[in-house]
Design a protein around this motif. Structure first.
Motif, short mmCIF file in Angstrom:
data_model
loop_
_atom_site.label_atom_id
_atom_site.label_comp_id
_atom_site.label_asym_id
_atom_site.label_seq_id
_atom_site.Cartn_x
_atom_site.Cartn_y
_atom_site.Cartn_z
N ALA A 45 0.82 -1.21 0.00
CA ALA A 45 0.00 0.00 0.00
C ALA A 45 0.85 1.25 0.00
O ALA A 45 0.48 2.27 -0.58
N VAL A 46 2.00 1.18 0.67
CA VAL A 46 2.78 2.40 0.86
C VAL A 46 3.90 2.52 -0.18
O VAL A 46 4.38 3.62 -0.45
N ALA A 47 4.30 1.40 -0.79
CA ALA A 47 5.41 1.47 -1.74
C ALA A 47 5.04 0.91 -3.11
O ALA A 47 5.19 1.59 -4.11
N GLY A 48 4.57 -0.32 -3.17
CA GLY A 48 4.34 -0.99 -4.44
C GLY A 48 3.31 -0.29 -5.31
O GLY A 48 3.60 0.13 -6.43
N TRP A 49 2.10 -0.16 -4.76
CA TRP A 49 1.02 0.48 -5.51
C TRP A 49 1.34 1.93 -5.88
O TRP A 49 1.21 2.31 -7.05
N PRO A 50 1.81 2.76 -4.92
CA PRO A 50 2.17 4.14 -5.30
C PRO A 50 3.22 4.21 -6.40
O PRO A 50 3.13 5.07 -7.28
N LEU A 51 4.17 3.28 -6.38
CA LEU A 51 5.20 3.29 -7.43
C LEU A 51 4.56 3.01 -8.79
O LEU A 51 4.82 3.71 -9.78
N LEU A 52 3.66 1.99 -8.83
CA LEU A 52 3.00 1.67 -10.09
C LEU A 52 2.16 2.85 -10.57
O LEU A 52 2.14 3.17 -11.76
N ARG A 53 1.47 3.50 -9.62
CA ARG A 53 0.65 4.67 -10.00
C ARG A 53 1.52 5.79 -10.53
O ARG A 53 1.14 6.47 -11.49
N VAL B 123 7.67 7.70 -5.23
CA VAL B 123 6.31 7.27 -4.90
C VAL B 123 5.42 8.47 -4.58
O VAL B 123 4.26 8.30 -4.22
N LEU B 124 5.98 9.69 -4.72
CA LEU B 124 5.27 10.86 -4.22
C LEU B 124 3.88 11.02 -4.82
O LEU B 124 2.89 11.16 -4.08
N SER B 125 3.77 10.96 -6.15
CA SER B 125 2.44 11.24 -6.73
C SER B 125 1.48 10.09 -6.45
O SER B 125 0.31 10.33 -6.12
N GLY B 126 1.97 8.83 -6.52
CA GLY B 126 1.09 7.71 -6.22
C GLY B 126 0.64 7.72 -4.77
O GLY B 126 -0.53 7.48 -4.45
N LEU B 127 1.58 8.02 -3.87
CA LEU B 127 1.26 8.03 -2.45
C LEU B 127 0.31 9.18 -2.12
O LEU B 127 -0.58 9.06 -1.27
N PHE B 128 0.48 10.29 -2.82
CA PHE B 128 -0.42 11.43 -2.63
C PHE B 128 -1.85 11.01 -2.92
O PHE B 128 -2.78 11.30 -2.16
N GLU B 129 -2.00 10.25 -4.02
CA GLU B 129 -3.34 9.78 -4.39
C GLU B 129 -3.89 8.83 -3.34
O GLU B 129 -5.05 8.92 -2.93
N VAL B 130 -3.04 7.88 -2.87
CA VAL B 130 -3.49 6.91 -1.86
C VAL B 130 -3.91 7.63 -0.58
O VAL B 130 -4.98 7.36 -0.02
N ILE B 131 -3.09 8.59 -0.15
CA ILE B 131 -3.37 9.29 1.10
C ILE B 131 -4.64 10.12 0.98
O ILE B 131 -5.47 10.16 1.89
N ARG B 132 -4.83 10.72 -0.18
CA ARG B 132 -6.07 11.47 -0.37
C ARG B 132 -7.26 10.52 -0.44
O ARG B 132 -8.33 10.81 0.09
N GLY B 133 -7.04 9.34 -1.06
CA GLY B 133 -8.11 8.34 -1.14
C GLY B 133 -8.52 7.83 0.23
O GLY B 133 -9.69 7.55 0.48
N LEU B 134 -7.54 7.69 1.13
CA LEU B 134 -7.83 7.21 2.48
C LEU B 134 -8.30 8.34 3.39
O LEU B 134 -8.51 8.13 4.58
N ASN B 135 -8.41 9.54 2.83
CA ASN B 135 -8.85 10.69 3.60
C ASN B 135 -7.86 11.06 4.71
O ASN B 135 -8.25 11.47 5.80
N LEU B 143 0.92 10.82 7.72
CA LEU B 143 2.39 10.80 7.79
C LEU B 143 2.86 9.49 8.39
O LEU B 143 3.82 8.89 7.90
N VAL B 144 2.19 9.02 9.45
CA VAL B 144 2.58 7.75 10.07
C VAL B 144 2.52 6.65 9.01
O VAL B 144 3.46 5.86 8.85
N PHE B 145 1.44 6.64 8.25
CA PHE B 145 1.27 5.65 7.19
C PHE B 145 2.43 5.73 6.19
O PHE B 145 3.08 4.73 5.87
N SER B 146 2.72 6.95 5.73
CA SER B 146 3.74 7.08 4.68
C SER B 146 5.14 6.79 5.23
O SER B 146 6.00 6.32 4.49
#
Lengths: 323, 280
Positions: A45-53, B123-135, B143-146
């Motif tokens: 969730a924190v590395a694999g998926w964001p990297l693919l995105r 991973v910045l842009s992908g993680l940005f999307e995930v974090i926004r998706g998780l609210n 931050l803890v998550f990332s």
């Protein structure tokens, strides 16, 4: 663990109860995966998926305001030929400037850190009173947050009131104060100076650990033969610690290639020091261009992946040599 | 004989000089930050090398800012939670990786190692999307998550190395007594793992405390920031007039906890750093 489990199987076959042991082993393997799954999901969730995105976004024209509405545009973020002109990341002189800056920073600062770290480690390897205190002192730069060290050095390098200019003028090295962080010819050296200050302890400690594992009989033999200490260093010490030193250097190289905070705080967006990470983040966050920024991030990732493969290759070779 | 003594004396004083310059080079910048933090704004522009007078007005200014205190408590919360989560996920994973032999074990370790090499910006842009998706955007929990992206790999790595060194008889005795894997992990291994957990926990705490890129990108408002971002954002009346005294006071306040931790747990940290890198 490989050894102990094969022992288990051998013992089981010898005892004539392969079925029960087999079931136990299978149960244990299932348990192992159950224990691994939470960590694997978190890493995905924190590395694999964001990297693919990120890689996916690099082929789109997404913007930061709304990452859901975008069009696929193929390789246009990377390179496109239009009306006789090349566009895209790979045709952007600013990107190549960032690549050049990052490589220059990496090569110079890691080389300096290796040499200085080696000197510090050799000194700390000798016996002298207060050794613990000196070792604690060199840990301080490592513990200080990068942002704090960037600010601290920013103040020490201040063009009008900085202590560095004051010292250099007092010693007669310069006549007028230097604008360390603003002058494009000097700012990269300022960044390198702070990085060397901050990460030499890391190199020194890793080198020291390698030095302390060296067998003492080589040195006794060298001393009996009356070989000069400098020759002993180059002929005995350096070859013996070379593998550990190599690993530490690769660690630092990977770290230096992704440098961000130090440059961002010390010299902000100056083109003279802009690194690949600073460039990618600027495109992504400040210009809100997720597609283009992701393309830059992807290229940076590929560069670092190549270095990682080199590291894994070396690591495997080392492990093979150990076994 | 005297020439030999002279040579020895020269070598020894040269070595002392080298050690002195190493210590001075390491400690002086932080000392200078402390010195600056005790200067009033009028003294700031006279360069001095020694602390002459203690002026606490900069500390007063920093501590009277609600946003700084809020950032400080955010940093404490984020770093502590990051440590707890990495240790929890790291321990279970290390038990599986360190005590059980199964197909795919090598690949999992390789993945973990590969993630530790990830450039954060990749991973910045992908993680940005995930974090926004998780609210979780503009939220310390985001931050803890990332932060687990850089704390989890080395936690797993170091704990696995440590777990493999423990004798297998301990575990076998517990299994014979009918203990479930979770009981074995938390009742048999965890009590023995305190040194390794302290080391990895400290390294994770320091890494989370110092992190800047994610904290800068995934927070928006003053009350959600962590201290590194808060310090980077301190600005004066104009871009050319930074309040250096206040910045240095804030820097000292943020760094003192870390310096104390490092001085107390020196040995532990050094062993953790070398276990993470050299044995990798």
């Amino acid at each position: 663990m490989t050894q102990s489990s094969s022992e288990l199987t051998v013992a089981a076959t010898a005892a004539g109860v392969p079925y029960r042991r087999g079931r136990l082993v299978r149960q244990r393997v299932r348990m192992a995966w159950m224990f691994l799954i939470p960590m694997l999901i978190l890493l995905a969730a924190v590395a694999g998926w964001p990297l693919l995105r990120t890689i996916w976004f690099s082929f789109t024209d997404a913007s930061l305001g709304d990452t859901s509405g975008y069009n696929l545009i193929g390789f246009e973020n990377y390179l496109v030929y239009e009306d006789g002109v090349w566009y895209g990341l790979l045709a952007d002189p600013e990107w190549w400037n960032a690549v050049k800056n990052t490589l220059f920073f990496t090569v110079v600062s890691v080389s300096l850190e290796t040499v200085l770290g080696l000197i510090v480690a050799l000194s700390l390897n000798a016996r002298f009173p207060l050794r613990g205190l000196v070792r604690a002192a060199i840990l301080i730069p490592w513990a200080i947050p990068t942002i704090v060290s960037a600010k601290m050095w920013g103040w020490m390098l201040h063009d009008q009131f900085g202590i560095i200019n004051h010292m250099l003028m007092g010693l007669g090295f310069i006549d007028t104060p230097l604008a360390w962080t603003a002058n494009p010819d000097l700012s990269m050296w300022a960044v390198i100076m702070v990085d060397v200050w901050k990460t030499t302890p890391f190199m020194a400690l890793l080198t020291l650990a390698a030095l302390q594992m060296l067998p003492s009989d080589c040195y006794e033999a060298a001393r009996v033969d009356g070989i000069h200490p400098i020759q002993v260093f180059f002929k005995v010490t350096l070859p013996l610690i070379a593998p550990a030193l190599m690993v530490a250097i690769i660690f630092r190289v990977l770290d230096a290639l992704r440098v961000f905070d130090l440059i961002f705080v010390l010299t902000s967006n100056s083109t003279a020091t802009m690194s690949m990470s600073v460039y990618a983040r600027q495109q992504l966050v400040e210009f809100q261009d997720v597609g283009y920024g992701s393309a830059a991030s992807t290229v940076l990732f590929l560069i670092i992946a190549l270095c990682t493969l080199a590291y894994l290759y070396l690591g495997r070779k080392r492990m093979g040599a150990d076994a | 004989m005297t020439r030999r003594q002279l040579k020895r004396w020269a070598l020894r004083s040269g070595f002392t000089l080298l050690l002195l310059s190493i210590v001075l080079f390491s400690v002086y910048p932080f000392y200078y930050a402390i010195l600056t933090s005790f200067k009033s704004s009028s003294e700031l522009f006279n360069v001095s090398y020694l602390i002459s007078r203690l002026d606490f007005s900069n500390y007063g200014a920093v501590l009277s800012q609600d946003s700084f205190l809020q950032s400080f408590s955010n940093s404490v919360l984020v770093s502590t939670l990051t440590v707890v989560i990495s240790l929890l996920f790291g321990l279970t994973a290390a038990y599986a990786l360190g005590r059980v032999d199964f197909r795919g074990r090598g690949s999992v370790l390789l993945i973990v190692l590969a993630v530790s090499m990830f450039p954060q910006v990749a991973v910045l842009s992908g993680l940005f999307e995930v974090i926004r998706g998780l609210n979780l955007y503009n939220n310390p929990f985001g931050l803890v998550f990332s932060y687990t992206i850089f704390t989890l790999p080395f936690t797993v790595w170091v704990l696995t190395t440590f777990m493999r060194q423990l004798p297998k008889e301990l575990e076998e005795a517990a299994i014979v007594d009918g203990a479930t894997p979770l009981v074995v992990l938390f009742k048999v291994f965890v009590p023995l793992m305190w040194p390794a957990m302290a080391t990895t926990g400290l390294l994770a705490f320091i890494a989370a405390w110092n992190e800047f890129l994610f904290a800068l990108t995934f927070t928006l408002t003053d009350d959600q920031r962590t201290v590194p971002v808060a310090i980077a954002m301190i600005s004066g009346g104009s871009a050319y007039e930074l309040p250096w005294g206040i910045i240095m006071a804030a820097s000292v306040l943020v760094t003192i906890p870390l310096v104390v931790l490092v001085l107390i747990f020196q040995r532990r940290i050094v062993s953790g750093l070398t276990a993470g890198a050299v044995k990798g």
